[in-house]
Motif scaffolding. Structure first.
Motif, short mmCIF file in Angstrom:
data_model
loop_
_atom_site.label_atom_id
_atom_site.label_comp_id
_atom_site.label_asym_id
_atom_site.label_seq_id
_atom_site.Cartn_x
_atom_site.Cartn_y
_atom_site.Cartn_z
N GLU A 142 -7.01 -34.75 -22.91
CA GLU A 142 -8.14 -34.06 -22.30
C GLU A 142 -8.05 -34.16 -20.79
O GLU A 142 -7.57 -35.15 -20.25
CB GLU A 142 -9.47 -34.64 -22.79
N ASN A 143 -8.53 -33.10 -20.14
CA ASN A 143 -8.49 -33.06 -18.68
C ASN A 143 -9.73 -32.32 -18.19
O ASN A 143 -10.22 -31.40 -18.85
CB ASN A 143 -7.22 -32.34 -18.21
N ILE A 144 -10.25 -32.75 -17.06
CA ILE A 144 -11.40 -32.09 -16.43
C ILE A 144 -10.88 -31.25 -15.27
O ILE A 144 -10.18 -31.76 -14.39
CB ILE A 144 -12.44 -33.10 -15.92
N ILE A 145 -11.22 -29.97 -15.27
CA ILE A 145 -10.84 -29.11 -14.15
C ILE A 145 -12.10 -28.59 -13.47
O ILE A 145 -13.13 -28.41 -14.11
CB ILE A 145 -9.95 -27.93 -14.60
N ALA A 146 -12.01 -28.41 -12.17
CA ALA A 146 -13.13 -27.90 -11.38
C ALA A 146 -12.77 -26.51 -10.87
O ALA A 146 -11.81 -26.34 -10.12
CB ALA A 146 -13.44 -28.84 -10.22
N ILE A 147 -13.53 -25.52 -11.29
CA ILE A 147 -13.28 -24.13 -10.90
C ILE A 147 -14.22 -23.77 -9.75
O ILE A 147 -15.45 -23.82 -9.90
CB ILE A 147 -13.49 -23.17 -12.07
N GLN A 148 -13.65 -23.43 -8.61
CA GLN A 148 -14.44 -23.02 -7.46
C GLN A 148 -14.74 -21.52 -7.57
O GLN A 148 -13.87 -20.69 -7.35
CB GLN A 148 -13.68 -23.31 -6.16
N VAL A 149 -15.97 -21.21 -7.96
CA VAL A 149 -16.39 -19.81 -8.07
C VAL A 149 -16.86 -19.35 -6.69
O VAL A 149 -17.82 -19.90 -6.14
CB VAL A 149 -17.52 -19.65 -9.10
N GLY B 289 -22.09 -18.79 -4.83
CA GLY B 289 -20.89 -19.58 -5.07
C GLY B 289 -21.26 -20.90 -5.72
O GLY B 289 -22.36 -21.42 -5.53
N THR B 290 -20.35 -21.44 -6.51
CA THR B 290 -20.64 -22.68 -7.22
C THR B 290 -19.34 -23.32 -7.70
O THR B 290 -18.26 -22.73 -7.55
CB THR B 290 -21.57 -22.42 -8.43
N THR B 291 -19.45 -24.51 -8.27
CA THR B 291 -18.31 -25.19 -8.88
C THR B 291 -18.63 -25.42 -10.35
O THR B 291 -19.68 -25.97 -10.68
CB THR B 291 -18.02 -26.54 -8.20
N LYS B 292 -17.72 -25.00 -11.22
CA LYS B 292 -17.87 -25.20 -12.66
C LYS B 292 -16.86 -26.24 -13.11
O LYS B 292 -15.65 -26.07 -12.92
CB LYS B 292 -17.64 -23.89 -13.41
N LYS B 293 -17.34 -27.32 -13.71
CA LYS B 293 -16.45 -28.34 -14.25
C LYS B 293 -16.33 -28.17 -15.76
O LYS B 293 -17.35 -28.11 -16.46
CB LYS B 293 -16.96 -29.74 -13.90
N LEU B 294 -15.10 -28.08 -16.23
CA LEU B 294 -14.85 -27.84 -17.65
C LEU B 294 -13.86 -28.87 -18.19
O LEU B 294 -12.93 -29.28 -17.49
CB LEU B 294 -14.28 -26.44 -17.86
N LYS B 295 -14.08 -29.26 -19.43
CA LYS B 295 -13.14 -30.16 -20.10
C LYS B 295 -12.21 -29.33 -20.97
O LYS B 295 -12.68 -28.53 -21.79
CB LYS B 295 -13.88 -31.19 -20.95
N ILE B 296 -10.91 -29.48 -20.77
CA ILE B 296 -9.95 -28.74 -21.57
C ILE B 296 -9.11 -29.73 -22.38
O ILE B 296 -8.83 -30.84 -21.93
CB ILE B 296 -9.04 -27.85 -20.70
N VAL C 117 -21.08 -16.81 -15.88
CA VAL C 117 -21.65 -17.27 -14.62
C VAL C 117 -22.91 -16.46 -14.33
O VAL C 117 -22.92 -15.23 -14.50
CB VAL C 117 -20.65 -17.12 -13.45
N SER C 118 -23.97 -17.14 -13.90
CA SER C 118 -25.21 -16.44 -13.58
C SER C 118 -25.05 -15.62 -12.31
O SER C 118 -24.18 -15.89 -11.47
CB SER C 118 -26.36 -17.44 -13.41
N LEU C 119 -25.90 -14.62 -12.15
CA LEU C 119 -25.86 -13.78 -10.96
C LEU C 119 -26.20 -14.61 -9.72
O LEU C 119 -25.65 -14.38 -8.63
CB LEU C 119 -26.82 -12.61 -11.11
N GLU C 120 -27.09 -15.59 -9.88
CA GLU C 120 -27.41 -16.48 -8.76
C GLU C 120 -26.17 -17.23 -8.28
O GLU C 120 -25.92 -17.34 -7.07
CB GLU C 120 -28.50 -17.49 -9.16
N ASP C 121 -25.38 -17.75 -9.22
CA ASP C 121 -24.18 -18.50 -8.85
C ASP C 121 -23.11 -17.59 -8.25
O ASP C 121 -22.34 -18.01 -7.38
CB ASP C 121 -23.62 -19.25 -10.05
N LEU C 122 -23.04 -16.35 -8.72
CA LEU C 122 -22.09 -15.40 -8.13
C LEU C 122 -22.55 -14.98 -6.73
O LEU C 122 -21.74 -14.53 -5.92
CB LEU C 122 -21.95 -14.17 -9.03
N TYR C 123 -23.84 -15.12 -6.46
CA TYR C 123 -24.37 -14.79 -5.14
C TYR C 123 -24.08 -15.91 -4.14
O TYR C 123 -23.67 -15.66 -3.01
CB TYR C 123 -25.88 -14.55 -5.24
#
Length: 220
Positions: free
Chosen positions: A77-84, A59-66, A51-57
């Motif tokens: 396959e499933n898409i999950i959304a991680i709330q950073v 907050g953001t949502t990361k969508k990942l395919k698992i 995660v970039s420092l900007e996104d840690l500053y």
């Protein structure tokens, strides 16, 4: 039925023990406990989450395919959304229970994502504080008040007073302009500005004489 359960039938197929008595409901199934304890939770699947420092500053949502695999050899396959969340630090873990691969019948691994902080070109994070280096020319340092504009991680610009230096490398602290503190909403760390003085690469003889004259103890 769980694979660890061992069932045996017990009791008579007739009730009362008397001739002509009504038959019972049939064999009774009794559960025999095994000596084996509860199944141990399998090790989670661990994956880094850069995660970039900007996104840690901000907050953001990361969508990942698992992709999940099953004992049958099939996969899904499933898409999950991680709330950073704003202010999260490197090493923060986000766990999705039972979203991983099937390791035994009906038993799935957890998936564990671990935050990794991407390096930044300008800022360095130390705890909840941000550190940045700015440069000022020697002549500006000696001739009066100096302000430097610093662009924050969310795109704002703030003016930092970097004048009246006694030596290169001195720092100026701007309260409340560091990283958000995730456990204390609305609160931030500090911005620590380190000031490097740029010295001229070369001086003419005349310039050197002028400097000696201006900076000699008798003229101060």
């Amino acid at each position: 039925m769980d694979s660890d359960d061992d069932y045996t039938s017990g009791g008579s197929s007739y009730g009362g023990g008397f001739p002509g008595a009504f038959p019972s409901a049939g064999p009774k199934a009794t559960k025999r406990k095994t000596s084996q304890g509860p199944a141990k939770k399998p090790e989670p699947i661990r994956r880094p989450l850069p995660v970039s420092l900007e996104d840690l500053y901000t907050g953001t949502t990361k969508k990942l395919k698992i992709t999940r695999t099953y004992l049958s050899g099939e996969s899904s396959e499933n898409i999950i959304a991680i709330q950073v969340k704003a202010g999260w630090k490197a090493g923060t873990k986000i766990t999705y229970p039972n979203e991983g691969d099937e390791v035994s019948r009906g038993v799935f691994q957890d998936i564990e994502f671990v935050i990794e902080e991407k390096p930044h070109d300008s800022f360095k994070r130390e705890g909840d504080d941000l550190k940045v280096v700015v440069e000022v020319d020697l002549v500006d340092t000696l001739s009066g008040p100096v302000k430097k504009s610093v662009q924050t991680l969310d795109g704002r610009r703030i003016e930092v007073d970097v004048g009246n230096l006694k030596s290169s490398g001195e720092t100026r602290t701007v309260k409340g302009e560091g990283m958000p503190i995730s456990k204390i909403p609305g609160k931030k760390g500090d911005l620590v500005v380190s000031v490097n003085v740029k010295f001229p690469s070369a001086l003419s003889d005349a310039q050197k004489r002028d400097l000696r004259r201006v900076l000699s103890p008798s003229s101060l």
